[in-house]
Motif scaffolding. Sequence first.
Motif, mmCIF file in Angstrom:
data_model
loop_
_atom_site.group_PDB
_atom_site.id
_atom_site.type_symbol
_atom_site.label_atom_id
_atom_site.label_comp_id
_atom_site.label_asym_id
_atom_site.label_seq_id
_atom_site.Cartn_x
_atom_site.Cartn_y
_atom_site.Cartn_z
ATOM 1 N N LYS A 89 33.028 36.363 38.468
ATOM 2 C CA LYS A 89 33.897 36.364 39.657
ATOM 3 C C LYS A 89 33.583 35.236 40.633
ATOM 4 C CE LYS A 89 33.321 40.754 40.858
ATOM 5 N NZ LYS A 89 33.562 42.017 41.591
ATOM 6 N N THR A 90 32.365 34.682 40.579
ATOM 7 C CA THR A 90 31.997 33.632 41.532
ATOM 8 C C THR A 90 32.238 32.221 40.994
ATOM 9 O OG1 THR A 90 29.706 33.769 40.738
ATOM 10 C CG2 THR A 90 30.275 35.061 42.688
ATOM 11 N N VAL A 91 32.776 32.101 39.768
ATOM 12 C CA VAL A 91 33.092 30.762 39.242
ATOM 13 C C VAL A 91 34.216 30.156 40.088
ATOM 14 C CG1 VAL A 91 33.904 29.440 37.248
ATOM 15 C CG2 VAL A 91 32.412 31.417 36.900
ATOM 16 N N ARG A 104 46.233 33.835 37.374
ATOM 17 C CA ARG A 104 45.735 34.869 38.297
ATOM 18 C C ARG A 104 44.254 34.676 38.594
ATOM 19 N NH1 ARG A 104 47.624 40.865 36.490
ATOM 20 N NH2 ARG A 104 45.687 41.318 37.642
ATOM 21 N N ALA A 105 43.463 34.370 37.569
ATOM 22 C CA ALA A 105 42.020 34.187 37.761
ATOM 23 C C ALA A 105 41.733 32.959 38.609
ATOM 24 C CB ALA A 105 41.322 34.071 36.409
ATOM 25 N N VAL A 106 42.548 31.910 38.437
ATOM 26 C CA VAL A 106 42.384 30.692 39.242
ATOM 27 C C VAL A 106 42.747 30.969 40.699
ATOM 28 C CG1 VAL A 106 43.258 28.336 39.620
ATOM 29 C CG2 VAL A 106 42.747 29.127 37.293
ATOM 30 N N THR A 144 30.525 32.435 32.061
ATOM 31 C CA THR A 144 31.833 31.796 32.144
ATOM 32 C C THR A 144 32.675 32.207 30.946
ATOM 33 O OG1 THR A 144 31.149 29.814 30.908
ATOM 34 C CG2 THR A 144 30.877 29.761 33.310
ATOM 35 N N ALA A 145 33.974 31.962 31.042
ATOM 36 C CA ALA A 145 34.889 32.206 29.929
ATOM 37 C C ALA A 145 35.445 30.858 29.501
ATOM 38 C CB ALA A 145 36.015 33.155 30.358
ATOM 39 N N GLY A 146 34.839 30.282 28.453
ATOM 40 C CA GLY A 146 35.269 28.955 28.035
ATOM 41 C C GLY A 146 34.910 28.616 26.606
ATOM 42 N N THR A 147 33.610 28.567 26.309
ATOM 43 C CA THR A 147 33.204 28.010 25.022
ATOM 44 C C THR A 147 33.243 28.998 23.861
ATOM 45 O OG1 THR A 147 30.858 28.519 25.271
ATOM 46 C CG2 THR A 147 31.629 26.457 26.218
#
Length: 391
Positions: A187-189, A235-237, A145-148
Amino acid sequence: MNMNFDFNNPTKILFGSGKLNELGSQPLPGKKALLLMSGGKSAKVSGAYDRTLEQLHKAGVEAAEFAKVMENPVKEMVMEGAAFAKENGCDFIVALGGGAVLDSAVAVAAMATNPGDLWDYVNGGTGKGQPLVNPGLPIVAITLTAGTGSEVNCWGVISNLETKEKIGFGYQELTPVLAVVDPELMKTVPAKYTAYQGFDALFHNTEVMMSNGVNILSETIALSAIENIANYLPRAVKDGNDLVAREHIAYGSTMAGIAMQLTSTTAQHSMEHAMSAYHHNLPHGAGLIMISVEFARYFIERHACDEQLIKMARVMGMPNADKPEDFITALQQLQKDCGVDDLKMSDYGIQKDECMTLAVNARETMGGLFLANPCPMSDEECAGIFEKAYR
């Protein structure tokens, strides 16, 4: 501008689409890995699980799988994972997952080699603040993921359900030795979690910018990350398969991990940790979104960091921004564009009469982040931010 900074990041970063394919050719820190994962399906759905095992096999590494990490990881799971690592003779950890897995890896790494209970080594709240007796297990972090940004720093946030505490735990020597950031694995998040995680990454950077410890390097990194997240998160959302967008969000998240090593985040994170300590089903990013506008407004009203807020507004799509309120305008537009502008505390069971309880908990458990605020904030003022943000 503060020109002084201390920086030491021992993590080798493999960043870019397809980089997981290079794991097997890297010098790994052991021969038997604890493969730490969540209890969900994300690693297998994304293909990361099979690809990671293939790469470990290529490197001649055995793996023992522990797949019990949950959102908002808890102390009991950490202790179970550490015991599992010892029983199976694991000499390093491969953390394969999102923020919860990466955070858990730091605590499991410490407790796999040290006596006692995790809370013996936690600073803050009821933690005993003891130093680690032994070095932890080395960590290889593969983020899904891209978050923390936890793949490049030594911190993990763990909950103690018994004491209703959610506290950051970490020691410099627990920083991962290798991080793989491969946007293909993200990509599947689902869209909702892409947004929550993306805003967590955004706020890591905006809080660095607002912090009284910001310096020339942390500001440079944070502004670059904020610009990339603001431009590409919608865009990612909208389309999870948009690999270009995923790459830019992943960049913003990993850079936040570095910026946070140079400059602390602020009390916004302490406040959210209190929210999800009492309401364990609240996703961290969602809680941050709920309080973000009123948190920024508090400092705008006190002119505590006007120039920093203007700089952020300019890279968030308002190039002609000239007043700190423009940051709130840009932030609210981004939340609307990502479909998260209607989040309510009440939907997660939070009551308005809890505001002072949450404010006190935030300071008792992670009071150090209040010291990074650009101006003082009392418990009453903190509770007031919760009250104004409440819906």
